[in-house]
Write a protein that holds these residues in place. Sequence first.
Motif, PDB file in Angstrom:
ATOM      1  N   THR A  74     -18.084  -9.907 -38.926  1.00 57.34           N
ATOM      2  CA  THR A  74     -17.995 -11.296 -38.469  1.00 57.34           C
ATOM      3  C   THR A  74     -16.630 -11.898 -38.794  1.00 57.34           C
ATOM      4  O   THR A  74     -16.258 -12.930 -38.226  1.00 57.34           O
ATOM      5  N   ARG A  75     -15.878 -11.267 -39.680  1.00 57.18           N
ATOM      6  CA  ARG A  75     -14.508 -11.699 -39.972  1.00 57.18           C
ATOM      7  C   ARG A  75     -13.488 -11.054 -39.028  1.00 57.18           C
ATOM      8  O   ARG A  75     -12.308 -11.406 -39.051  1.00 57.18           O
ATOM      9  N   LEU A  76     -13.939 -10.103 -38.220  1.00 59.78           N
ATOM     10  CA  LEU A  76     -13.011  -9.349 -37.379  1.00 59.78           C
ATOM     11  C   LEU A  76     -12.283 -10.217 -36.351  1.00 59.78           C
ATOM     12  O   LEU A  76     -11.075 -10.035 -36.136  1.00 59.78           O
ATOM     13  N   PRO A  77     -12.938 -11.189 -35.681  1.00 59.51           N
ATOM     14  CA  PRO A  77     -12.204 -11.997 -34.699  1.00 59.51           C
ATOM     15  C   PRO A  77     -11.015 -12.738 -35.298  1.00 59.51           C
ATOM     16  O   PRO A  77      -9.982 -12.898 -34.628  1.00 59.51           O
ATOM     17  N   ALA A  78     -11.113 -13.193 -36.529  1.00 63.86           N
ATOM     18  CA  ALA A  78      -9.990 -13.879 -37.178  1.00 63.86           C
ATOM     19  C   ALA A  78      -8.982 -12.894 -37.743  1.00 63.86           C
ATOM     20  O   ALA A  78      -7.798 -13.234 -37.894  1.00 63.86           O
ATOM     21  N   PHE A  79      -9.423 -11.685 -38.046  1.00 67.58           N
ATOM     22  CA  PHE A  79      -8.568 -10.678 -38.683  1.00 67.58           C
ATOM     23  C   PHE A  79      -7.741  -9.898 -37.675  1.00 67.58           C
ATOM     24  O   PHE A  79      -6.570  -9.578 -37.920  1.00 67.58           O
ATOM     25  N   ALA A  80      -8.331  -9.590 -36.527  1.00 64.31           N
ATOM     26  CA  ALA A  80      -7.687  -8.729 -35.533  1.00 64.31           C
ATOM     27  C   ALA A  80      -6.940  -9.549 -34.486  1.00 64.31           C
ATOM     28  O   ALA A  80      -7.310 -10.673 -34.163  1.00 64.31           O
ATOM     29  N   ASP A  81      -5.884  -8.952 -33.949  1.00 62.62           N
ATOM     30  CA  ASP A  81      -5.161  -9.574 -32.843  1.00 62.62           C
ATOM     31  C   ASP A  81      -5.822  -9.269 -31.504  1.00 62.62           C
ATOM     32  O   ASP A  81      -5.666 -10.029 -30.544  1.00 62.62           O
ATOM     33  N   GLN A  82      -6.518  -8.145 -31.434  1.00 63.84           N
ATOM     34  CA  GLN A  82      -7.231  -7.771 -30.210  1.00 63.84           C
ATOM     35  C   GLN A  82      -8.562  -7.132 -30.564  1.00 63.84           C
ATOM     36  O   GLN A  82      -8.640  -6.356 -31.518  1.00 63.84           O
ATOM     37  N   ILE A  83      -9.589  -7.444 -29.797  1.00 63.79           N
ATOM     38  CA  ILE A  83     -10.858  -6.711 -29.817  1.00 63.79           C
ATOM     39  C   ILE A  83     -11.223  -6.456 -28.362  1.00 63.79           C
ATOM     40  O   ILE A  83     -11.247  -7.389 -27.548  1.00 63.79           O
ATOM     41  N   ARG A  84     -11.506  -5.208 -28.031  1.00 61.94           N
ATOM     42  CA  ARG A  84     -11.871  -4.871 -26.656  1.00 61.94           C
ATOM     43  C   ARG A  84     -13.191  -4.100 -26.658  1.00 61.94           C
ATOM     44  O   ARG A  84     -13.524  -3.419 -27.640  1.00 61.94           O
ATOM     45  N   VAL A  85     -13.907  -4.228 -25.552  1.00 64.48           N
ATOM     46  CA  VAL A  85     -15.189  -3.545 -25.410  1.00 64.48           C
ATOM     47  C   VAL A  85     -15.199  -2.734 -24.121  1.00 64.48           C
ATOM     48  O   VAL A  85     -14.491  -3.047 -23.156  1.00 64.48           O
ATOM     49  N   ALA A  86     -15.984  -1.679 -24.126  1.00 70.61           N
ATOM     50  CA  ALA A  86     -16.323  -0.922 -22.923  1.00 70.61           C
ATOM     51  C   ALA A  86     -17.811  -1.138 -22.674  1.00 70.61           C
ATOM     52  O   ALA A  86     -18.597  -1.267 -23.626  1.00 70.61           O
TER      53      ALA A  86
END
Length: 284
Positions: free
Chosen positions: A173-185
């Motif tokens: 749940t901290r990943l959206p603030a931590f990462a510059d990009q998140i992508r899904v397939a």
Amino acid sequence: MPTSLADLPVRRLTLRDLTACADLSEDRGWPREEHKWGLLLASGTGYGIDAPEGKGLAAASVLTSYGPELAAIGMMLVAKRHSRQGVGRRMMRHLVAEAGDIPLTLHATPDGRPLYEELGFTVTGRAEMVRGHFRPAGPPAEVPTRPATADDLPAILRLDTEVFGLDRTLVLTRLPAFADQIRVAEDKNGITGYAAAWPDTHTHVVGPLIARDTQTAKALIASLAAGTDRPLRTDIDVRHEELLAWVKACGLEPVAFNDVMTCKIPSLPGDWTRRFAPLTLAAG
């Protein structure tokens, strides 16, 4: 009063210790990694030994818990001036005691492996670190990807729990603030993989990388690479030979190997065939 470095007390670290942790990383020749330290101290429990000379840390580490089934030890660092004086052993014994009956895992460098084996850890896997500017090679993977949205988070958490084998909600749940990009397939049945790229000192680190198959993993890496001018870095499970060969053909060069070690458990839970790279070696 402690009679030796190995008798120094271990204390809990907080976000106020972030600079001291980064200083310790730099002292060992690692990148300062304040960004990663911030995530680990927020989502896990940091432990430190204050330097006896009254400045900075003699040692530090982080324990990231995934409930009663597993905890990960990461960022096990001892200041150069205090190395080979029992400080690392003191810290590791403390972490093992704190975990109690909870199984443990860590990624070991060749230098650290003998100590971990002495404390009951065994090698159960291996990861290879690769780094470099990504240059597409060969035909593109025919798997569409897109940026993740807030609405995707529940599905990402469900997929991750299925593949990782444990609930990582507190970290992810901290990943959206931590990462510059998140992508899904995704396909008609839902999300089949996801990956993030987060900033380190000079690179973007790809992780976690969860995917239905190698083609999906390739598509996610390529789509993340298209969104940055920085070199990519990632740590890929060596059993994923096809993906490793592909990223090397795309310009990422071998950097190092790390042994995956476990204690009180014969192997990591979950489905390794869909777990291509960790969020970070320090947290799994």
